[in-house]
Design a protein around this motif. Sequence first.
Motif, PDB file in Angstrom:
ATOM      1  N   LYS A  98      20.200 -21.656  -6.543  1.00  0.00           N
ATOM      2  CA  LYS A  98      19.092 -20.776  -6.930  1.00  0.00           C
ATOM      3  C   LYS A  98      18.066 -20.793  -5.802  1.00  0.00           C
ATOM      4  N   LEU A  99      18.052 -19.683  -5.064  1.00  0.00           N
ATOM      5  CA  LEU A  99      17.262 -19.617  -3.832  1.00  0.00           C
ATOM      6  C   LEU A  99      16.036 -18.751  -4.022  1.00  0.00           C
ATOM      7  N   ASP A 100      14.915 -19.270  -3.550  1.00  0.00           N
ATOM      8  CA  ASP A 100      13.697 -18.479  -3.540  1.00  0.00           C
ATOM      9  C   ASP A 100      13.005 -18.726  -2.194  1.00  0.00           C
ATOM     10  N   ILE A 101      12.386 -17.686  -1.641  1.00  0.00           N
ATOM     11  CA  ILE A 101      11.609 -17.887  -0.418  1.00  0.00           C
ATOM     12  C   ILE A 101      10.145 -17.833  -0.834  1.00  0.00           C
ATOM     13  N   VAL A 102       9.493 -18.977  -0.755  1.00  0.00           N
ATOM     14  CA  VAL A 102       8.133 -19.100  -1.273  1.00  0.00           C
ATOM     15  C   VAL A 102       7.137 -18.945  -0.129  1.00  0.00           C
ATOM     16  N   GLU A 103       6.139 -18.083  -0.367  1.00  0.00           N
ATOM     17  CA  GLU A 103       5.076 -17.824   0.613  1.00  0.00           C
ATOM     18  C   GLU A 103       4.500 -19.148   1.141  1.00  0.00           C
ATOM     19  N   LYS A 104       4.378 -19.282   2.431  1.00  0.00           N
ATOM     20  CA  LYS A 104       3.796 -20.444   3.112  1.00  0.00           C
ATOM     21  C   LYS A 104       4.580 -21.747   2.923  1.00  0.00           C
ATOM     22  N   VAL A 105       5.702 -21.709   2.192  1.00  0.00           N
ATOM     23  CA  VAL A 105       6.516 -22.918   2.001  1.00  0.00           C
ATOM     24  C   VAL A 105       7.863 -22.729   2.693  1.00  0.00           C
ATOM     25  N   GLY A 106       8.467 -21.564   2.486  1.00  0.00           N
ATOM     26  CA  GLY A 106       9.786 -21.306   3.051  1.00  0.00           C
ATOM     27  C   GLY A 106      10.839 -21.350   1.957  1.00  0.00           C
ATOM     28  N   PRO A 107      12.100 -21.558   2.343  1.00  0.00           N
ATOM     29  CA  PRO A 107      13.175 -21.529   1.350  1.00  0.00           C
ATOM     30  C   PRO A 107      13.089 -22.706   0.378  1.00  0.00           C
ATOM     31  N   VAL A 108      13.300 -22.426  -0.906  1.00  0.00           N
ATOM     32  CA  VAL A 108      13.364 -23.483  -1.918  1.00  0.00           C
ATOM     33  C   VAL A 108      14.637 -23.273  -2.731  1.00  0.00           C
ATOM     34  N   ILE A 109      15.430 -24.332  -2.869  1.00  0.00           N
ATOM     35  CA  ILE A 109      16.636 -24.289  -3.715  1.00  0.00           C
ATOM     36  C   ILE A 109      16.388 -25.266  -4.860  1.00  0.00           C
ATOM     37  N   SER A 110      16.295 -24.709  -6.087  1.00  0.00           N
ATOM     38  CA  SER A 110      15.855 -25.550  -7.206  1.00  0.00           C
ATOM     39  C   SER A 110      16.992 -26.390  -7.798  1.00  0.00           C
ATOM     40  N   ASN A 111      18.250 -26.082  -7.428  1.00  0.00           N
ATOM     41  CA  ASN A 111      19.374 -26.895  -7.923  1.00  0.00           C
ATOM     42  C   ASN A 111      20.203 -27.416  -6.747  1.00  0.00           C
ATOM     43  N   PRO A 112      19.642 -28.368  -5.971  1.00  0.00           N
ATOM     44  CA  PRO A 112      20.354 -28.852  -4.786  1.00  0.00           C
ATOM     45  C   PRO A 112      21.683 -29.535  -5.144  1.00  0.00           C
ATOM     46  N   ILE A 113      22.568 -29.626  -4.152  1.00  0.00           N
ATOM     47  CA  ILE A 113      23.919 -30.160  -4.354  1.00  0.00           C
ATOM     48  C   ILE A 113      23.958 -31.591  -3.813  1.00  0.00           C
ATOM     49  N   ARG A 114      24.033 -32.567  -4.704  1.00  0.00           N
ATOM     50  CA  ARG A 114      23.943 -33.965  -4.257  1.00  0.00           C
ATOM     51  C   ARG A 114      24.972 -34.895  -4.876  1.00  0.00           C
ATOM     52  N   CYS A 115      25.769 -34.395  -5.833  1.00  0.00           N
ATOM     53  CA  CYS A 115      26.781 -35.272  -6.444  1.00  0.00           C
ATOM     54  C   CYS A 115      28.004 -34.433  -6.811  1.00  0.00           C
ATOM     55  N   GLN A 116      29.074 -35.089  -7.246  1.00  0.00           N
ATOM     56  CA  GLN A 116      30.320 -34.388  -7.588  1.00  0.00           C
ATOM     57  C   GLN A 116      30.111 -33.321  -8.663  1.00  0.00           C
ATOM     58  N   GLN A 117      29.235 -33.631  -9.655  1.00  0.00           N
ATOM     59  CA  GLN A 117      28.988 -32.653 -10.729  1.00  0.00           C
ATOM     60  C   GLN A 117      28.345 -31.384 -10.160  1.00  0.00           C
ATOM     61  N   ASP A 118      27.423 -31.566  -9.211  1.00  0.00           N
ATOM     62  CA  ASP A 118      26.790 -30.395  -8.574  1.00  0.00           C
ATOM     63  C   ASP A 118      27.850 -29.573  -7.839  1.00  0.00           C
ATOM     64  N   LEU A 119      28.717 -30.274  -7.130  1.00  0.00           N
ATOM     65  CA  LEU A 119      29.766 -29.591  -6.359  1.00  0.00           C
ATOM     66  C   LEU A 119      30.679 -28.803  -7.298  1.00  0.00           C
ATOM     67  N   VAL A 123      15.704 -34.413   7.260  1.00  0.00           N
ATOM     68  CA  VAL A 123      17.011 -34.374   6.557  1.00  0.00           C
ATOM     69  C   VAL A 123      17.481 -35.748   6.051  1.00  0.00           C
ATOM     70  N   HIS A 124      16.557 -36.436   5.383  1.00  0.00           N
ATOM     71  CA  HIS A 124      16.880 -37.788   4.898  1.00  0.00           C
ATOM     72  C   HIS A 124      18.018 -37.787   3.890  1.00  0.00           C
ATOM     73  N   THR A 125      18.031 -36.779   3.016  1.00  0.00           N
ATOM     74  CA  THR A 125      19.055 -36.748   1.973  1.00  0.00           C
ATOM     75  C   THR A 125      20.426 -36.460   2.586  1.00  0.00           C
ATOM     76  N   VAL A 126      20.448 -35.565   3.576  1.00  0.00           N
ATOM     77  CA  VAL A 126      21.711 -35.265   4.270  1.00  0.00           C
ATOM     78  C   VAL A 126      22.216 -36.539   4.953  1.00  0.00           C
ATOM     79  N   PHE A 127      21.319 -37.214   5.650  1.00  0.00           N
ATOM     80  CA  PHE A 127      21.701 -38.427   6.384  1.00  0.00           C
ATOM     81  C   PHE A 127      22.287 -39.467   5.427  1.00  0.00           C
ATOM     82  N   ARG A 128      21.604 -39.660   4.306  1.00  0.00           N
ATOM     83  CA  ARG A 128      22.074 -40.649   3.325  1.00  0.00           C
ATOM     84  C   ARG A 128      23.414 -40.253   2.729  1.00  0.00           C
ATOM     85  N   LEU A 129      23.556 -38.974   2.416  1.00  0.00           N
ATOM     86  CA  LEU A 129      24.809 -38.510   1.814  1.00  0.00           C
ATOM     87  C   LEU A 129      25.987 -38.742   2.770  1.00  0.00           C
ATOM     88  N   ILE A 130      25.760 -38.453   4.046  1.00  0.00           N
ATOM     89  CA  ILE A 130      26.838 -38.670   5.025  1.00  0.00           C
ATOM     90  C   ILE A 130      27.241 -40.146   5.061  1.00  0.00           C
TER      91      ILE A 130
END
Length: 342
Positions: free
Chosen positions: A85-106, A162-169
């Motif tokens: 679920k992607l939204d581009i928020v003024e002065k913030v930039g892209p926001v994804i409200s349901n990020p992919i971080r575990c097998q269930q998300d995938l 990208v702390h979450t990406v680094f940790r996931l890797i």
Amino acid sequence: MIARDLLKSALSGQQTPRPPIWLMRQAGRYMSDYRNLRKKNSFMELCHEPDLATEITLQPIKAFGMDAAIFFCDILVTAEALGCKLDIVEKVGPVISNPIRCQQDLARLTPLDEAIDNLNYTHRALTQIRSALPADKGLLGFVGAPLTVGSYMIEGGSSSGVHTVFRLIQEDPELFAQIMERLTDLTIEYIGLQRSTGVDGIQIFESWASLLPRKIYLKHAFPHLQRLVKSCSNKEQPLILFALADSELWQDLQTLPVQVLSIGSQHDLRSFRKAFPDKALQGNLDSRYLLGDRNIMLHAAKEILEDMRDQGGYIFNLGHGITPKTPESNVSALVDLVLQWR
Ligand code: 1CP
């Protein structure tokens, strides 16, 4: 030579009477025409509605006359097509409200066939853009590279660390690889879809290549980009690889079968030409010049044009995108300079 032929020749590495010019983020917030449309529509509406995407793609061409248009859209539409679920928020930039971080998300991600159907609006938009664009102008499509798009999917938005990406890797490399694979499969199809509309080339944005240490990038991200590029290499509609990367990482990136390297302003175009004589080059005026004194900006642009005189296979562009505070008059002066360059 008409603009579209200048672009096609330069993309395929040939000498041109002058370099063709287009500018990254040439459609967007620095233009008052864009801001007027943006007031009435969300960013995603502008992308999803082919009439609006066509109008915005053509705005800089009508105002400044660049040689090529770039499809107005965003790299994150592949993440959206996969169910983020992607939204581009003024002065913030892209926001994804349901990020992919575990097998269930995938497991919740949209299957490939359905995801590519979700991108059908881009086919309609590009077809409409090609017929609305003057026949003598070039048209480029673009996609985000798996790591660059994937980092927004995993982080849930922009993240300099990208702390979450680094940790996931580190903690679940298998899950990270599966996310990259899903994105790569869709991006291969998406490039085919864009090409079927007759675009003259496709730029791949690997903006976040440098956020990971080189060793980690090469082990966990590069193989996916490599699969993408190898499956999509096509000399008729060349691939341009844009990356923000240091010289060491470019040594690896340039091994990919892309025809054009689009390099950041920290690098010297002539050194790249010597190091990688088989690649066409694109870039690399620092976009900050466009915020300042016009004559200083034009002087810097002329230095680049002189450096690349008779170098063949060269496309004038910036080192990164135009920033929102850029005066339109500076863009106009820059484009005029290159159009008149001999
Ligand atoms: O608020 C607004 O009106 C939206 C601003 C905006 C615009 C004009 C976004 C949100 N995307 C775009 C268009 C866009 N994005 C294009 C259109 C074609 C063009 O004129 O060049 C392209 C090619 C992109 C590519 C893109 N989007 C990249 C790669 C290029 C780069 O700058 O490194 C990235 C990283 C994005 C994500 C994104 N989307 C939007 C913004 C502001 C961002 C970057 C945010 C961040 O820094 O994380």
